[in-house]
Scaffold this motif. Sequence first.
Motif: not given
Length: 112
Positions: A9-14, A18-20
């Motif tokens: 959710w956090v990765a998609d939000s920003i 996932h690697d970055a």
Amino acid sequence: MRWYHIKSWVADSISLSHDAMHVHVGLFIFFVLLWLFRRSPRRLALAWALTLAATLFNEALDAYDWILWTGTINWMESLKDTVNTMFWPTLTAIAVNHWRRSNRLSTAEKNR
């Protein structure tokens, strides 16, 4: 909600992969810890060690999720995540340590 879902959710939000996220979060944690321990002569070692501890804790949570999903641990993914998270904090710690030592040596030579 599992740990993986929160991270997704956090990765998609920003809009980060996932690697970055591993790279950015690892460096962020390292610099925040450097700031928190700024008065300690061991701040570099403390910040690096606690960043590693946070990384390993994250990987333990990921391993738990993998076990629930597949019954095994994805060791290669865990290794990749650990390297991605710790690469820049490690390189920064080595560079700063080298810079400090070279400054001490040059100062000692000037004082002779």
